[in-house]
Design a protein around this motif. Sequence first.
Motif, PDB file in Angstrom:
ATOM      1  N   UNK A 198       0.808  -1.220   0.000  1.00  0.00           N
ATOM      2  CA  UNK A 198       0.000   0.000   0.000  1.00  0.00           C
ATOM      3  C   UNK A 198       0.841   1.269   0.000  1.00  0.00           C
ATOM      4  N   UNK A 199       1.895   1.296  -0.809  1.00  0.00           N
ATOM      5  CA  UNK A 199       2.719   2.484  -0.944  1.00  0.00           C
ATOM      6  C   UNK A 199       3.795   2.663   0.112  1.00  0.00           C
ATOM      7  N   UNK A 200       3.903   1.707   1.030  1.00  0.00           N
ATOM      8  CA  UNK A 200       4.913   1.792   2.089  1.00  0.00           C
ATOM      9  C   UNK A 200       5.977   0.727   1.910  1.00  0.00           C
ATOM     10  N   UNK A 232      10.446   3.624   3.717  1.00  0.00           N
ATOM     11  CA  UNK A 232      10.173   4.524   2.614  1.00  0.00           C
ATOM     12  C   UNK A 232       8.780   4.384   2.052  1.00  0.00           C
ATOM     13  N   UNK A 233       8.616   4.936   0.863  1.00  0.00           N
ATOM     14  CA  UNK A 233       7.324   4.898   0.180  1.00  0.00           C
ATOM     15  C   UNK A 233       7.549   4.721  -1.315  1.00  0.00           C
ATOM     16  N   UNK A 234       6.484   4.290  -1.994  1.00  0.00           N
ATOM     17  CA  UNK A 234       6.559   4.078  -3.439  1.00  0.00           C
ATOM     18  C   UNK A 234       5.181   4.298  -4.047  1.00  0.00           C
ATOM     19  N   UNK A 235       5.189   4.487  -5.358  1.00  0.00           N
ATOM     20  CA  UNK A 235       3.951   4.481  -6.131  1.00  0.00           C
ATOM     21  C   UNK A 235       4.234   3.703  -7.414  1.00  0.00           C
ATOM     22  N   UNK A 253      10.976   6.661  -2.643  1.00  0.00           N
ATOM     23  CA  UNK A 253      12.051   7.164  -1.795  1.00  0.00           C
ATOM     24  C   UNK A 253      12.191   6.221  -0.610  1.00  0.00           C
ATOM     25  N   UNK A 254      13.419   5.997  -0.206  1.00  0.00           N
ATOM     26  CA  UNK A 254      13.657   5.139   0.956  1.00  0.00           C
ATOM     27  C   UNK A 254      14.837   5.697   1.753  1.00  0.00           C
ATOM     28  N   UNK A 255      14.708   5.647   3.062  1.00  0.00           N
ATOM     29  CA  UNK A 255      15.810   6.025   3.948  1.00  0.00           C
ATOM     30  C   UNK A 255      16.440   4.757   4.487  1.00  0.00           C
ATOM     31  N   UNK A 256      17.748   4.741   4.488  1.00  0.00           N
ATOM     32  CA  UNK A 256      18.512   3.627   5.045  1.00  0.00           C
ATOM     33  C   UNK A 256      19.269   4.164   6.244  1.00  0.00           C
TER      34      UNK A 256
END
Length: 108
Positions: free
Chosen positions: A25-27, A39-42, A51-54
């Motif tokens: 669901x975008x996460x 992070x999140x995605x579409x 975008x994702x944070x590591x």
Amino acid sequence: MFQGLYKIEFETPRGKASGVVHALDGRLRGGSSAFAYIGSYSQQGSTVIGDVSSRRHTVDANHPSVYPFDEVRISFSGVVNGDLAMCEGTAAEAPGLAFKALLTKLAD
């Protein structure tokens, strides 16, 4: 559809690493022995962007970062093809280091 639990293998010119990521669901949530990924995605058709944070959670010389930092924010785009996704991107903190990743679906 880009949802499920994935094995992720990624690299920069500094090295390679792997972990797991759950997309729903975008996460994005996941990690490895030394890093957490949030992070999140579409997705539109077969294209996925996000975008994702590591962030390092464990200091361990056996698990170096593929960036010269222990925390980075990566913007990525890629193509989903069945149970695989190929992505490329850059980290805001190191824009000169190309990021590539192969995601292989493990479960829905």
